[in-house]
Design an enzyme around this catalytic site. Structure first.
Site, PDB file in Angstrom:
ATOM      1  N   LEU A 220       0.896  -1.056   0.041  1.00 43.94           N
ATOM      2  CA  LEU A 220      -0.084  -0.072  -0.105  1.00 43.94           C
ATOM      3  C   LEU A 220       0.784   1.204  -0.034  1.00 43.94           C
ATOM      4  O   LEU A 220       1.587   1.467   0.842  1.00 43.94           O
ATOM      5  CB  LEU A 220      -0.912   0.018   1.318  1.00 43.94           C
ATOM      6  CG  LEU A 220      -1.790  -1.497   1.400  1.00 43.94           C
ATOM      7  CD1 LEU A 220      -2.553  -1.208   2.629  1.00 43.94           C
ATOM      8  CD2 LEU A 220      -2.627  -1.512   0.153  1.00 43.94           C
TER       9      LEU A 220
ATOM     10  N   ALA B 114      -0.212   4.607  -1.687  1.00 44.05           N
ATOM     11  CA  ALA B 114      -1.063   5.780  -2.292  1.00 44.05           C
ATOM     12  C   ALA B 114      -1.165   6.710  -1.701  1.00 44.05           C
ATOM     13  O   ALA B 114      -1.469   8.136  -2.075  1.00 44.05           O
ATOM     14  CB  ALA B 114      -2.519   5.169  -2.678  1.00 44.05           C
TER      15      ALA B 114
ATOM     16  N   ARG C 192       2.314  13.766   7.144  1.00 47.33           N
ATOM     17  CA  ARG C 192       3.104  14.003   8.193  1.00 47.33           C
ATOM     18  C   ARG C 192       4.679  13.999   7.859  1.00 47.33           C
ATOM     19  O   ARG C 192       5.522  14.619   8.526  1.00 47.33           O
ATOM     20  CB  ARG C 192       3.216  12.754   9.311  1.00 47.33           C
ATOM     21  CG  ARG C 192       1.824  12.826  10.047  1.00 47.33           C
ATOM     22  CD  ARG C 192       1.454  11.221  10.766  1.00 47.33           C
ATOM     23  NE  ARG C 192       0.875  10.477   9.762  1.00 47.33           N
ATOM     24  CZ  ARG C 192       0.516   9.247  10.298  1.00 47.33           C
ATOM     25  NH1 ARG C 192       0.729   8.864  11.532  1.00 47.33           N
ATOM     26  NH2 ARG C 192       0.121   8.265   9.405  1.00 47.33           N
TER      27      ARG C 192
ATOM     28  N   LYS D   5      36.872  15.864 -15.403  1.00 43.73           N
ATOM     29  CA  LYS D   5      35.454  15.637 -15.926  1.00 43.73           C
ATOM     30  C   LYS D   5      35.607  15.027 -17.180  1.00 43.73           C
ATOM     31  O   LYS D   5      36.422  15.490 -18.256  1.00 43.73           O
ATOM     32  CB  LYS D   5      34.825  16.983 -15.876  1.00 43.73           C
ATOM     33  CG  LYS D   5      33.389  17.013 -16.603  1.00 43.73           C
ATOM     34  CD  LYS D   5      32.917  18.310 -17.200  1.00 43.73           C
ATOM     35  CE  LYS D   5      33.407  18.128 -18.491  1.00 43.73           C
ATOM     36  NZ  LYS D   5      32.689  19.389 -19.324  1.00 43.73           N
TER      37      LYS D   5
ATOM     38  N   ASN E 144      52.508  12.160 -18.451  1.00 42.97           N
ATOM     39  CA  ASN E 144      52.676  12.808 -17.071  1.00 42.97           C
ATOM     40  C   ASN E 144      52.118  14.271 -17.173  1.00 42.97           C
ATOM     41  O   ASN E 144      52.516  15.147 -17.966  1.00 42.97           O
ATOM     42  CB  ASN E 144      54.425  12.824 -16.680  1.00 42.97           C
ATOM     43  CG  ASN E 144      54.179  13.500 -15.421  1.00 42.97           C
ATOM     44  OD1 ASN E 144      54.117  12.875 -14.436  1.00 42.97           O
ATOM     45  ND2 ASN E 144      54.416  14.776 -15.165  1.00 42.97           N
TER      46      ASN E 144
HETATM   47  C1  UD1 Z   1      -1.649   2.113   9.772  1.00 47.86           C
HETATM   48  C2  UD1 Z   1      -2.553   0.852  10.675  1.00 47.86           C
HETATM   49  C3  UD1 Z   1      -2.243   1.094  11.786  1.00 47.86           C
HETATM   50  C4  UD1 Z   1      -0.900   0.405  12.178  1.00 47.86           C
HETATM   51  C5  UD1 Z   1       0.098   1.202  11.152  1.00 47.86           C
HETATM   52  C6  UD1 Z   1       1.394   0.656  11.273  1.00 47.86           C
HETATM   53  C7  UD1 Z   1      -4.742   1.259   9.286  1.00 47.86           C
HETATM   54  C8  UD1 Z   1      -6.187   1.923   9.241  1.00 47.86           C
HETATM   55  N1  UD1 Z   1      -3.904   1.659  10.373  1.00 47.86           N
HETATM   56  O1  UD1 Z   1      -1.742   3.134  10.352  1.00 47.86           O
HETATM   57  O2  UD1 Z   1      -3.189  -0.095  12.591  1.00 47.86           O
HETATM   58  O3  UD1 Z   1      -0.301   0.547  13.480  1.00 47.86           O
HETATM   59  O4  UD1 Z   1      -0.259   1.393   9.900  1.00 47.86           O
HETATM   60  O5  UD1 Z   1       2.411   1.226  10.509  1.00 47.86           O
HETATM   61  O6  UD1 Z   1      -4.525   0.485   8.576  1.00 47.86           O
HETATM   62  N2  UD1 Z   1      -2.388   3.891   2.223  1.00 47.86           N
HETATM   63  C9  UD1 Z   1      -2.903   3.990   0.905  1.00 47.86           C
HETATM   64  N3  UD1 Z   1      -4.198   4.477   0.719  1.00 47.86           N
HETATM   65  C10 UD1 Z   1      -5.055   5.186   1.748  1.00 47.86           C
HETATM   66  C11 UD1 Z   1      -4.420   5.245   2.938  1.00 47.86           C
HETATM   67  C12 UD1 Z   1      -3.035   4.477   3.325  1.00 47.86           C
HETATM   68  O7  UD1 Z   1      -2.234   3.488   0.145  1.00 47.86           O
HETATM   69  O8  UD1 Z   1      -5.927   5.594   1.451  1.00 47.86           O
HETATM   70  C13 UD1 Z   1      -1.003   3.406   2.243  1.00 47.86           C
HETATM   71  C14 UD1 Z   1      -0.185   4.578   2.903  1.00 47.86           C
HETATM   72  O9  UD1 Z   1       0.579   5.128   1.503  1.00 47.86           O
HETATM   73  C15 UD1 Z   1       1.118   3.899   3.517  1.00 47.86           C
HETATM   74  C16 UD1 Z   1       0.102   2.633   4.238  1.00 47.86           C
HETATM   75  O10 UD1 Z   1      -1.062   2.682   3.435  1.00 47.86           O
HETATM   76  O11 UD1 Z   1       1.987   3.224   3.031  1.00 47.86           O
HETATM   77  C17 UD1 Z   1      -0.374   2.778   5.723  1.00 47.86           C
HETATM   78  O12 UD1 Z   1      -0.830   4.079   5.627  1.00 47.86           O
HETATM   79  P1  UD1 Z   1      -0.702   5.112   7.028  1.00 47.86           P
HETATM   80  O13 UD1 Z   1      -1.492   6.373   6.681  1.00 47.86           O
HETATM   81  O14 UD1 Z   1       0.762   5.470   7.042  1.00 47.86           O
HETATM   82  O15 UD1 Z   1      -1.392   4.374   8.186  1.00 47.86           O
HETATM   83  P2  UD1 Z   1      -0.929   4.525   9.793  1.00 47.86           P
HETATM   84  O16 UD1 Z   1      -1.411   5.823  10.276  1.00 47.86           O
HETATM   85  O17 UD1 Z   1       0.487   4.418  10.018  1.00 47.86           O
HETATM   86 MG    MG Z   2       2.071   4.404   8.405  1.00 51.59          MG
END
Ligand code: UD1
Ligand code: MG
Length: 465
Positions: free
Chosen positions: A12, A14, A19, A354, A380
């Site tokens: 995942l 996207a 932050r 370069k 040289n």
């Molecule tokens: C998520 C978990 C949390 C876990 C933590 C661990 C959920 C709801 N929460 O929270 O329980 O402790 O990871 O690191 O799953 N992403 C998408 N599409 C979206 C939202 C997110 O692709 O719509 C991807 C983000 O790019 C990321 C990953 O999913 O790589 C996790 O998303 P992030 O927003 O970082 O979730 P956390 O708040 O870290």
């Molecule tokens: Mg995360």
């Protein structure tokens, strides 16, 4: 022997990564020379995954370009949560695959062994879902694991939805899972977004399956850092420190001497041969390959370069260069893109090169600029020699033959050819071809006035007297 169980991965990636406070998508934040998301993808591949499916959304095109064509991509046009992201990947799972690993794209410390261990537990226990958990001293920000009185996992609650009591739980969801494809495909469309963030949480699939009586097991990470999520730049820096130490240890155990791990920076794709010694404050970046028995540093930066065996590189900058074996460079050399140093060449202090080939055993030991040039074997280049390659509009080449001797402080005005074995007298400004074995002198000749100084001193003492 039984065949390894075939599986694929969904990663995942996207999310915007709010932050991070960056214009770049989080998936591409650089970590040890690779995009953040590439680390987990590499581990998945070396665990034997079929080409993983990356869910992209924020900056999708940029992310696809950076990660390359080796993966499948599913597009999540709106970031409606991790469950919704995962749903977009389902149609890309090949029909013959029964098992899928789901991983967050922001957890770069995962290893192929960790993936294989999760998979093994999942298959041996006949689970519909295996959730990877970690026990953290400080679980803030993570989803917490809920268990019933028998210890069975019953669900996951996000920090933002958790009660004060639930926030005390130190077992957290790492966003790594193994699912039976059928169970995941069935559960995802039924998720609701009735929660604090109004998102479709992948974490809720666990509660859904547990309630329906499907077997859910927990895989506990042996090291709490292994599945650490990176959400801001401080976590990125911390993940970098852990990854760097892990990598340096690997090199050390493979026969590379790392004198000071605290000041040695090596990117993930770098290769180093045995018996090479890395002195303090050395940075090896990008796709750098170093041979064996070299001494690197102290105080060295090498980026996207190939270095042969038995080289000594001291206190220099080396970018996109190719260096053969038995070469010595530095201190204070600046080797820019397109530099090629042939076997046994020697480059000394304050020499900038370069787009130039320096032939076998050729030397430029002090204070030179060699640009857009070809220097023959054993030539040289005297101290202070400058190739004037730029006329204000265009670049021109200088060709110096093998065995040629260019005297100190020569100005070589390109385009120019100096033949094999020719000499250029020190202090010359040369703008005409020099034939092989010739001597070229282009400077004003010296006049000596005998007794001039003594006479002057005599005159001035008379005046004072
Ligand atoms: C998520 C978990 C949390 C876990 C933590 C661990 C959920 C709801 N929460 O929270 O329980 O402790 O990871 O690191 O799953 N992403 C998408 N599409 C979206 C939202 C997110 O692709 O719509 C991807 C983000 O790019 C990321 C990953 O999913 O790589 C996790 O998303 P992030 O927003 O970082 O979730 P956390 O708040 O870290
Ligand atoms: Mg995360």
């Amino acid at each position: 022997m039984s065949q390894p169980h075939p599986f694929t991965g969904i990663v995942l990636a996207a999310g915007k990564g709010t932050r991070m406070k960056s214009e770049k998508p989080k998936a591409l934040m650089p970590l040890l020379g690779l995009p953040l998301t590439m680390h987990g993808l590499s581990a998945l591949k070396s665990a034997g995954s079929e080409p993983p499916i990356v869910v992209v959304g924020h900056g999708a095109e940029e992310v696809k370009r950076a990660l390359g064509e080796q993966f499948h991509y599913a597009l999540q046009t709106e970031q409606l949560g991790t469950g919704h992201a995962c749903l977009q990947a389902i149609p890309f799972i090949a029909p013959h695959l029964k098992t899928v690993i789901v991983a967050a794209g922001d957890s770069p410390l995962v290893t192929d062994e960790a993936f294989l261990s999760m998979l093994q537990l999942h298959l041996e226990s006949g689970a519909a879902a295996t959730v990877a958990i970690a026990v953290l001293e400080n679980p803030t920000g993570y989803g917490r694991i809920l268990r019933d009185s028998t210890g069975q996992v019953t669900g996951i609650v996000e920090e933002k939805d958790a009660t004060p009591e639930q926030k005390q739980i130190r077992e957290v969801c790492t966003s790594f899972y193994v699912f039976e494809v059928a169970a995941l495909r069935d559960a995802l469309p039924r998720l609701s977004n009735q929660n604090a963030q109004g998102e479709y949480y992948l974490t809720d699939v666990i509660a859904m399956l547990a309630q329906e009586g499907a077997p859910v097991v927990a895989w506990v990470a042996p090291d709490p850092n292994l599945l650490m999520g990176v959400n801001n730049r401080w976590e990125l820096a911390q993940a970098g420190m852990i990854l760097r130490e892990r990598l340096l240890k690997q090199f050390a155990l493979q026969g590379v001497t790392v004198v000071d791990p605290l000041t040695t920076y090596v990117d993930a794709a770098v290769q180093i041969g045995v018996d090479t010694v890395i002195e303090p404050n050395t940075h090896l970046r990008g796709n750098t390959v170093v041979g064996s028995d070299c001494v690197l540093g102290p105080d060295l930066l090498v980026q996207d370069s190939r270095i042969g065996d038995h080289c000594q590189l001291l206190r220099s900058h080396i970018i996109q260069a190719e260096i053969e074996s038995h070469v010595r460079v530095g201190p204070f050399a600046n080797l820019r893109p397109g530099t090629c140093l042939k076997q046994g060449a020697q480059i000394g202090d304050f020499v900038e090169i370069k787009n130039a080939v320096i032939g076998e055993g050729a030397k430029a030991m002090h204070l030179s600029y060699i640009g857009d040039a070809e220097v023959g074997a054993r030539a040289n280049i005297g101290a202070g020699t400058i190739t004037c390659n730029y006329d204000g509009a265009r670049k021109h080449r200088t060709v110096i033959g093998s065995g040629a001797f260019v005297g100190s402080n020569s100005t070589l005005i390109a385009p120019l050819t100096i033949g094999d074995g020719a000499y250029v007298a020190a202090g010359s400004a040369i703008n005409q071809p020099v034939p092989p074995d010739a001597l070229a002198i282009a400077r004003s000749f010296q006049t000596v006035k005998e007794g001039w100084a003594a006479k002057r001193r005599e005159q001035s003492s008379k005046k004072e007297g």
